[in-house]
Design an enzyme around this catalytic site. Sequence first.
Site, PDB file in Angstrom:
ATOM      1  N   LYS A 114     -15.399 -25.481  -1.157  1.00  0.00           N
ATOM      2  CA  LYS A 114     -15.535 -24.570  -2.300  1.00  0.00           C
ATOM      3  C   LYS A 114     -14.333 -23.640  -2.300  1.00  0.00           C
ATOM      4  O   LYS A 114     -13.673 -23.468  -1.277  1.00  0.00           O
ATOM      5  CB  LYS A 114     -16.811 -23.744  -2.146  1.00  0.00           C
ATOM      6  CG  LYS A 114     -18.073 -24.567  -2.196  1.00  0.00           C
ATOM      7  CD  LYS A 114     -18.973 -24.102  -3.312  1.00  0.00           C
ATOM      8  CE  LYS A 114     -20.235 -24.914  -3.404  1.00  0.00           C
ATOM      9  NZ  LYS A 114     -20.353 -25.661  -4.651  1.00  0.00           N
ATOM     10  N   ASP A 171     -24.656 -29.919   1.609  1.00  0.00           N
ATOM     11  CA  ASP A 171     -24.657 -29.768   0.158  1.00  0.00           C
ATOM     12  C   ASP A 171     -23.887 -30.888  -0.558  1.00  0.00           C
ATOM     13  O   ASP A 171     -24.260 -31.291  -1.649  1.00  0.00           O
ATOM     14  CB  ASP A 171     -24.032 -28.398  -0.185  1.00  0.00           C
ATOM     15  CG  ASP A 171     -24.155 -28.052  -1.652  1.00  0.00           C
ATOM     16  OD1 ASP A 171     -25.283 -28.105  -2.160  1.00  0.00           O
ATOM     17  OD2 ASP A 171     -23.131 -27.728  -2.284  1.00  0.00           O
ATOM     18  N   GLU A 230     -13.599 -28.171  -5.086  1.00  0.00           N
ATOM     19  CA  GLU A 230     -14.167 -27.335  -6.151  1.00  0.00           C
ATOM     20  C   GLU A 230     -13.422 -26.007  -6.179  1.00  0.00           C
ATOM     21  O   GLU A 230     -13.079 -25.476  -5.123  1.00  0.00           O
ATOM     22  CB  GLU A 230     -15.644 -27.070  -5.881  1.00  0.00           C
ATOM     23  CG  GLU A 230     -16.490 -28.324  -5.921  1.00  0.00           C
ATOM     24  CD  GLU A 230     -17.973 -27.991  -5.868  1.00  0.00           C
ATOM     25  OE1 GLU A 230     -18.591 -27.928  -6.935  1.00  0.00           O
ATOM     26  OE2 GLU A 230     -18.494 -27.772  -4.768  1.00  0.00           O
ATOM     27  N   LYS A 237     -32.752 -33.379  -4.878  1.00  0.00           N
ATOM     28  CA  LYS A 237     -32.309 -33.002  -3.536  1.00  0.00           C
ATOM     29  C   LYS A 237     -32.548 -31.500  -3.308  1.00  0.00           C
ATOM     30  O   LYS A 237     -32.749 -30.791  -4.287  1.00  0.00           O
ATOM     31  CB  LYS A 237     -30.834 -33.360  -3.355  1.00  0.00           C
ATOM     32  CG  LYS A 237     -29.882 -32.514  -4.205  1.00  0.00           C
ATOM     33  CD  LYS A 237     -28.532 -32.362  -3.575  1.00  0.00           C
ATOM     34  CE  LYS A 237     -28.063 -30.965  -3.768  1.00  0.00           C
ATOM     35  NZ  LYS A 237     -26.822 -30.549  -3.343  1.00  0.00           N
ATOM     36  N   ASP A 275     -29.596 -38.524  -6.759  1.00  0.00           N
ATOM     37  CA  ASP A 275     -28.330 -37.980  -6.297  1.00  0.00           C
ATOM     38  C   ASP A 275     -27.440 -38.028  -7.531  1.00  0.00           C
ATOM     39  O   ASP A 275     -27.073 -39.110  -7.999  1.00  0.00           O
ATOM     40  CB  ASP A 275     -27.734 -38.852  -5.186  1.00  0.00           C
ATOM     41  CG  ASP A 275     -26.469 -38.234  -4.647  1.00  0.00           C
ATOM     42  OD1 ASP A 275     -25.567 -37.937  -5.459  1.00  0.00           O
ATOM     43  OD2 ASP A 275     -26.364 -38.032  -3.428  1.00  0.00           O
ATOM     44  N   HIS A 276     -27.136 -36.852  -8.090  1.00  0.00           N
ATOM     45  CA  HIS A 276     -26.523 -36.881  -9.425  1.00  0.00           C
ATOM     46  C   HIS A 276     -25.120 -37.516  -9.414  1.00  0.00           C
ATOM     47  O   HIS A 276     -24.613 -37.891 -10.457  1.00  0.00           O
ATOM     48  CB  HIS A 276     -26.506 -35.484 -10.067  1.00  0.00           C
ATOM     49  CG  HIS A 276     -25.405 -34.594  -9.595  1.00  0.00           C
ATOM     50  ND1 HIS A 276     -25.478 -33.877  -8.439  1.00  0.00           N
ATOM     51  CD2 HIS A 276     -24.200 -34.296 -10.130  1.00  0.00           C
ATOM     52  CE1 HIS A 276     -24.360 -33.177  -8.280  1.00  0.00           C
ATOM     53  NE2 HIS A 276     -23.567 -33.406  -9.305  1.00  0.00           N
ATOM     54  N   LYS A 324     -22.779 -40.539 -12.277  1.00  0.00           N
ATOM     55  CA  LYS A 324     -21.422 -40.445 -12.849  1.00  0.00           C
ATOM     56  C   LYS A 324     -20.880 -41.853 -13.120  1.00  0.00           C
ATOM     57  O   LYS A 324     -20.933 -42.724 -12.254  1.00  0.00           O
ATOM     58  CB  LYS A 324     -20.491 -39.713 -11.874  1.00  0.00           C
ATOM     59  CG  LYS A 324     -20.878 -38.248 -11.653  1.00  0.00           C
ATOM     60  CD  LYS A 324     -19.863 -37.546 -10.768  1.00  0.00           C
ATOM     61  CE  LYS A 324     -20.363 -36.187 -10.321  1.00  0.00           C
ATOM     62  NZ  LYS A 324     -20.353 -35.159 -11.340  1.00  0.00           N
ATOM     63  N   HIS A 357     -23.793 -36.711  -1.599  1.00  0.00           N
ATOM     64  CA  HIS A 357     -22.911 -37.253  -2.643  1.00  0.00           C
ATOM     65  C   HIS A 357     -21.756 -38.082  -2.063  1.00  0.00           C
ATOM     66  O   HIS A 357     -21.451 -39.173  -2.536  1.00  0.00           O
ATOM     67  CB  HIS A 357     -22.301 -36.119  -3.474  1.00  0.00           C
ATOM     68  CG  HIS A 357     -23.315 -35.166  -4.038  1.00  0.00           C
ATOM     69  ND1 HIS A 357     -24.529 -35.579  -4.496  1.00  0.00           N
ATOM     70  CD2 HIS A 357     -23.283 -33.821  -4.215  1.00  0.00           C
ATOM     71  CE1 HIS A 357     -25.211 -34.526  -4.945  1.00  0.00           C
ATOM     72  NE2 HIS A 357     -24.472 -33.447  -4.769  1.00  0.00           N
TER      73      HIS A 357
END
Length: 645
Positions: free
Chosen positions: A365, A259, A240, A172, A201-202, A206, A264
């Site tokens: 964030k 982002d 985060e 991405k 898409d990491h 998971k 995600h």
Amino acid sequence: MLNERQLLRAQRRSAQGNAPTAESCILVIFGASGDLTKRLLMPALYNLACDGLLPERFAIVGIALDEMTTDQFRAKMSEDIKKFSTRNEFNQEVWDQFVLKLHYTSGNFGDPAAYQRLAQVVNGLDTELQVGGNIIFYMATPPSIFGMISGHLDGAGFKSREKGWIRIIVEKPFGHDLQSAIELNKQLLTHWREEQLYRIDHYLGKETVQNLLSFRFSNGIFEPLWNNKYIDHIQFSVAETVGVEGRGKYYDTSGVLRDMIQNHMFQMLAYLCMEPPGSFKSDAIRNEKSKLLDAVRVYSTEEVQKHTVRGQYSAGKKPDGSPTVGYRQEPDVNPESRTETYAALELFIDNWRWAGVPIYLRSGKALWKRGTEIVVQFKKAPEVIFRDTPIEDLSANVLLFHIQPDQGIEIRFQAKTPGPILNLQPVNMRFNYNDTFDVSRATGYEVLLFNCMIGDATLFSRTDLVETAWRVAQPMLDHWAATPMDDSTSYPAGSWGPKAAFDLINDSGRHWKEVINRDILSHIPLFKSADPICLHNMAMSLTPEVFKAGEEVVSHGEVGDEMFFICRGQVEIIDKAGKQLAVLGEGEYFGEMSLLTSQPRTATVRAITPCNLFVLDKDSFNRVAHDHPKFRTAIAQLAQERAGQ
Ligand code: BG6
């Protein structure tokens, strides 16, 4: 006929028999000297090697601008792996074998000669290892050059090879908005076929995200309840603690919607809400995901205004309490930036299953804690049958998916408290991955790389999925770009996010479920030495509320229905005449007097700074005070001292 034990053995054998194995191939990594390779790809490949999941005939060819020999590349990776390996114990023997599979060639990605050299290395390895012509190209590069690299690969003859397969892994971001995503897809599809493209898409790497599907479709008790008849709303939260961490240049052109949310979080949304697929085959699952995202309401400008909130962090605190700058003071960020570092959305899925069920998403964030959670809030049972009992209101069941860093699944319900008088208390049942599975931490890329090697695209995004997700995000991006950022939505670093995000959900009579654990409570001095049962009950009972600087939290004369614990910020206590009696800060509490005495409040409490408070309602207070005399005594003592002042 087999007995039970024989049957189990047979099942185990057949499960192993069905397990796919990775196909022989050469993995070419574009951008091999970069961060992604050393931090995630090499540790993931090494983990696969440790678990015996790499193909026997296999090689990795790194290509990047940096001048390096293969030996130097191997030496560099051998250094880096010590830092980034996720294994509980490092297995030198496996690494020594693995490192021999690494090769390197340097080159400028715009130079055709670099691809000729690459072709020589790859063809040489193909002949030597007999991998049958299979190649994976991993684009660990900016997306703006995917098209160029693809064109040069074509020019170097990779596309016209007669044997084997070619698969392309793309990182991405898949576009910057809907238009650029369509263009990027068009470019990629000019060179490759859809089934050759593996868009990473990491989050789908998971375990806890993959488990959403397994959980939903392998457990018969949930599916009948999974709809608007039984579910009140769903919340997805990704918090985060980190700020932009030196990625200001990228982040300032992105923001949290691009982002985190559009990719995600929409992936998790699709997994949680899609219809059951006909099978676990890649396209069966991806078709359902696509249909689900297609059903998410695309907002008009007015709807964006009504159903979304964005914010940006200002100067505040890091988790360790040290001061930190605001977003606009971060390196490489425009000092007048309007990029959002926080967003909360209320979405609707316009299909039969979900009509009328609000779906809340929030991410930011520089928040107070790191945690990704999904909350499925069920509807309440009818309270009416409890009339004429001490029970005045029921709380609804909650199913909680702890995605990270805690990994588990929890269900919350109510149980009768022991004793002759009918009373209820919120309780929970929880499955923790750590208690059940003994596995090393992984990077999340293992499963993605492995799946690409076996040709299973389930965990990768398809063209239609990418574009549908952008279609939902686009009106928000447009509206936010066209309107100045309202300063009132800024939030201090280290806090819970902007108050407007709380108003967004509170307006519908709902509230964010903050996952509170013992660690969090131990920051409140009152709970430092509390016994575990008391802490557990507290964690189940507290709800979060956010106040702006200057806002009144409680008013003199009103009857107290709750007490408050200060998690972030400062409040002042003011008497009837407007005189300041005290200032309270983090870890302190107020509002207890009225609960203890059932008398109207004797003072007003006003937020001096933006405040994040945990609220304990009267019923929960009475219950905890009854069951935990130490808690009651500590509170009563302070109330007495305060009254005497
Ligand atoms: C990345 C984003 O895709 O995901 C980062 O670019 C973010 O900004 C990261 O921090 C979060 O990933 P994880 O796995 O830490 O939740």
